[in-house]
Design a protein around this motif. Structure first.
Motif, PDB file in Angstrom:
ATOM      1  N   ARG A  86      32.598  10.781  17.819  1.00 40.73           N
ATOM      2  CA  ARG A  86      33.177  11.837  16.986  1.00 40.73           C
ATOM      3  C   ARG A  86      32.833  13.249  17.467  1.00 40.73           C
ATOM      4  O   ARG A  86      33.732  14.105  17.584  1.00 40.73           O
ATOM      5  N   PRO A  87      31.571  13.539  17.776  1.00 41.25           N
ATOM      6  CA  PRO A  87      31.275  14.898  18.269  1.00 41.25           C
ATOM      7  C   PRO A  87      32.034  15.261  19.539  1.00 41.25           C
ATOM      8  O   PRO A  87      32.536  16.383  19.664  1.00 41.25           O
ATOM      9  N   LEU A  88      32.126  14.335  20.493  1.00 38.42           N
ATOM     10  CA  LEU A  88      32.792  14.650  21.751  1.00 38.42           C
ATOM     11  C   LEU A  88      34.291  14.867  21.566  1.00 38.42           C
ATOM     12  O   LEU A  88      34.886  15.736  22.210  1.00 38.42           O
ATOM     13  N   LEU A  89      34.925  14.091  20.702  1.00 38.22           N
ATOM     14  CA  LEU A  89      36.354  14.279  20.460  1.00 38.22           C
ATOM     15  C   LEU A  89      36.629  15.635  19.807  1.00 38.22           C
ATOM     16  O   LEU A  89      37.591  16.328  20.164  1.00 38.22           O
ATOM     17  N   VAL A  90      35.791  16.013  18.861  1.00 34.81           N
ATOM     18  CA  VAL A  90      35.982  17.299  18.180  1.00 34.81           C
ATOM     19  C   VAL A  90      35.801  18.461  19.156  1.00 34.81           C
ATOM     20  O   VAL A  90      36.626  19.386  19.206  1.00 34.81           O
ATOM     21  N   VAL A  91      34.731  18.433  19.958  1.00 39.68           N
ATOM     22  CA  VAL A  91      34.495  19.571  20.853  1.00 39.68           C
ATOM     23  C   VAL A  91      35.519  19.609  21.982  1.00 39.68           C
ATOM     24  O   VAL A  91      35.850  20.688  22.491  1.00 39.68           O
ATOM     25  N   ALA A  92      36.055  18.455  22.392  1.00 38.71           N
ATOM     26  CA  ALA A  92      37.106  18.457  23.413  1.00 38.71           C
ATOM     27  C   ALA A  92      38.346  19.188  22.906  1.00 38.71           C
ATOM     28  O   ALA A  92      38.971  19.977  23.638  1.00 38.71           O
ATOM     29  N   LEU A  93      38.703  18.955  21.646  1.00 40.44           N
ATOM     30  CA  LEU A  93      39.839  19.662  21.056  1.00 40.44           C
ATOM     31  C   LEU A  93      39.547  21.167  20.972  1.00 40.44           C
ATOM     32  O   LEU A  93      40.404  21.995  21.312  1.00 40.44           O
ATOM     33  N   LEU A  94      38.334  21.511  20.556  1.00 40.89           N
ATOM     34  CA  LEU A  94      37.955  22.919  20.484  1.00 40.89           C
ATOM     35  C   LEU A  94      37.978  23.567  21.868  1.00 40.89           C
ATOM     36  O   LEU A  94      38.335  24.743  22.011  1.00 40.89           O
ATOM     37  N   LEU A  95      37.601  22.809  22.897  1.00 41.45           N
ATOM     38  CA  LEU A  95      37.622  23.325  24.261  1.00 41.45           C
ATOM     39  C   LEU A  95      39.039  23.716  24.677  1.00 41.45           C
ATOM     40  O   LEU A  95      39.254  24.796  25.248  1.00 41.45           O
ATOM     41  N   ALA A  96      40.001  22.852  24.404  1.00 39.82           N
ATOM     42  CA  ALA A  96      41.388  23.152  24.776  1.00 39.82           C
ATOM     43  C   ALA A  96      41.888  24.411  24.063  1.00 39.82           C
ATOM     44  O   ALA A  96      42.546  25.266  24.669  1.00 39.82           O
ATOM     45  N   LEU A  97      41.557  24.540  22.775  1.00 34.63           N
ATOM     46  CA  LEU A  97      42.014  25.699  22.008  1.00 34.63           C
ATOM     47  C   LEU A  97      41.339  26.990  22.484  1.00 34.63           C
ATOM     48  O   LEU A  97      41.993  28.030  22.639  1.00 34.63           O
ATOM     49  N   SER A  98      40.032  26.932  22.727  1.00 35.66           N
ATOM     50  CA  SER A  98      39.310  28.136  23.124  1.00 35.66           C
ATOM     51  C   SER A  98      39.699  28.590  24.531  1.00 35.66           C
ATOM     52  O   SER A  98      39.777  29.798  24.806  1.00 35.66           O
ATOM     53  N   MET A  99      39.937  27.635  25.432  1.00 36.81           N
ATOM     54  CA  MET A  99      40.375  28.011  26.781  1.00 36.81           C
ATOM     55  C   MET A  99      41.741  28.696  26.728  1.00 36.81           C
ATOM     56  O   MET A  99      41.989  29.691  27.431  1.00 36.81           O
ATOM     57  N   THR A 100      42.645  28.187  25.881  1.00 39.04           N
ATOM     58  CA  THR A 100      43.957  28.811  25.725  1.00 39.04           C
ATOM     59  C   THR A 100      43.812  30.250  25.233  1.00 39.04           C
ATOM     60  O   THR A 100      44.484  31.164  25.727  1.00 39.04           O
ATOM     61  N   ALA A 101      42.911  30.451  24.280  1.00 34.99           N
ATOM     62  CA  ALA A 101      42.679  31.802  23.759  1.00 34.99           C
ATOM     63  C   ALA A 101      42.095  32.709  24.840  1.00 34.99           C
ATOM     64  O   ALA A 101      42.482  33.884  24.957  1.00 34.99           O
ATOM     65  N   LEU A 102      41.173  32.197  25.648  1.00 36.09           N
ATOM     66  CA  LEU A 102      40.562  33.000  26.703  1.00 36.09           C
ATOM     67  C   LEU A 102      41.588  33.416  27.756  1.00 36.09           C
ATOM     68  O   LEU A 102      41.649  34.591  28.154  1.00 36.09           O
ATOM     69  N   VAL A 103      42.395  32.479  28.206  1.00 37.62           N
ATOM     70  CA  VAL A 103      43.406  32.791  29.214  1.00 37.62           C
ATOM     71  C   VAL A 103      44.401  33.814  28.671  1.00 37.62           C
ATOM     72  O   VAL A 103      44.786  34.765  29.369  1.00 37.62           O
TER      73      VAL A 103
END
Length: 416
Positions: A86-103
């Protein structure tokens, strides 16, 4: 390769890596960890290309590393409490969203403060697959040669990723779009984390019962705090160099050579690290930690001497020889200083200390490079490393040797 309990044979490696339950998570772990050294360098080069400022790029990269340092401990505790899935799935989704925001922010030429904030969020959401992977081997293999070989594989593979990552980042920044390396690295990390989290062996991981320990967890141990200081110094020195080397390459008119130079010192790190592991010195861990950090700082001073990139490459090979011995020593020390039952979290604290050091080194190095040049940044890195080594030496008594050291302690390579 074991220091205290005999050698690890090729048969042990074959036994570990062909364990049926380990195949899926091992492959997924490779995908997730391959870009671990690529994402930060890609972000740094991308921001520098768009803003024209190494100072701004260093701050964004530092923000990302601060996020990683916080995320390592938070995720470690959540994984201990709930299991990895569960922790890894949640942070993986957050990673995709945060990278999109950074770019999006980089392309919109947002302020440095905004870029730093999104960089920190991206770092916070990087999945800690490396720590979970190391812990998984203890659940899949009994104590002995095969488990030792699995830990050794983890250490060696991380060094290989640190060789490949900066070189790939340096090449991909030359692509038609400078953000290619960042997006590709995050995509690999996302895919690897999801595949690892959904593997049968990881989903079968039973969560540990909640404990009522100190809020500091593993860091409540005085010896653990000394280890964290050594890891912090290690990160500070590397952080200075990771900004000063690309700056040297840019000054020489070969910006893509910066990533390849950073890969060079990982090459010597692997080669010397294997030799050092056979006869580690000093034998006492309380002395080994400051000795390695101090020697590393002294060698980094040599990077200020060369007047050509080829000369810098040779000095990088020499200085890089002490990278793997330090990360191996950090892992070995965890077995000595971490409170019982906190090994996974202790790895998180070591990663946190290293990444905070990287963040500090990169942010200060960016300023020094802009105002005094790369050579001054190399000398500043050397002084910082030796000063922190002196502090670790003063605290050496907190790192106590046990009556009989565990066999695996010398084999595990710390997460960078």
């Amino acid at each position: 390769m074991s220091h205290s309990a005999g050698r690890t044979s090729l048969a042990d490696y074959r036994s570990a890596l062909t364990t049926r339950a380990a195949r899926w998570p091992a492959v997924a772990s490779v995908l997730a960890r391959l870009p671990i050294a690529m994402i930060g360098i890609s972000a740094l080069l991308y921001v520098q290309r768009e803003t024209g400022s190494f100072a701004a790029a260093g701050l964004v990269s530092a923000g990302s590393l601060v996020g990683v340092s916080v995320g390592a401990v938070i995720q470690g505790r959540l994984i201990d409490r709930f299991g990895p899935t569960r922790p890894l799935l949640v942070v993986a989704l957050l990673l995709a969203l945060s990278m999109t925001a950074l770019v999006t922010a980089i392309e919109a030429h947002a302020s440095t403060a905004v870029l730093v904030a999104f960089g920190a969020l991206t770092g916070l959401s990087e999945p800690m697959v490396g720590s979970a992977s190391r812990a998984l081997w203890t659940r899949l293999l009994p104590p002995g040669g095969a488990r030792n070989a699995a830990f050794s594989y983890e250490a060696i593979s991380m060094e290989v990723f640190f060789i490949l990552g900066p070189g790939l980042a340096g090449l991909l920044v030359l692509a038609p779009w400078a953000g290619t390396g960042l997006v590709l690295g995050v995509a690999l990390q996302f895919a690897g984390a999801v595949l690892f989290a959904l593997s049968p062996a990881v989903r079968a991981w039973r969560a540990a019962p909640a404990s009522g320990g100190s809020l500091l967890g593993a860091l409540a141990s005085p010896g653990m705090r000394t280890l964290a200081l050594a890891a912090l110094g290690f990160g500070v020195v590397i952080g200075f160099v990771e900004v000063a080397v690309p700056a040297s390459a840019t000054e020489a008119g070969a910006p893509s050579f910066g990533g390849l130079l950073l890969s060079a010192w990982s090459l010597s790190s692997v080669a010397f690290g294997v030799a050092y592991s056979l006869r580690p010195w000093p034998r006492r861990m309380g002395l080994r930690l400051p000795a390695l950090l101090g020697a590393f700082g002294a060698l980094v001073a040599l990077l200020a001497w060369p007047s050509s990139l080829w000369g810098l490459a040779l000095m990088m090979l020499l200085a890089g020889a002490l990278i793997t011995p330090q990360s191996t020593a950090h892992s070995s020390a965890i077995e000595l200083v971490a409170p019982s039952g906190t090994a996974a979290e202790a790895f998180g604290w070591v990663l946190t200390a290293v990444t905070l050091g990287l963040a500090a080194g990169q942010s200060v190095s960016g300023y020094v490079v802009e105002h005094a040049g790369p050579s001054a940044a190399f000398l500043a890195a050397s002084v910082a490393g030796m000063v922190l080594a002196g502090a670790v030496w003063l605290l050496r008594g907190t790192v106590r040797e046990p009556q009989q050291a565990p066999a695996v302690s010398e084999l595990v390579g710390a997460g960078r």
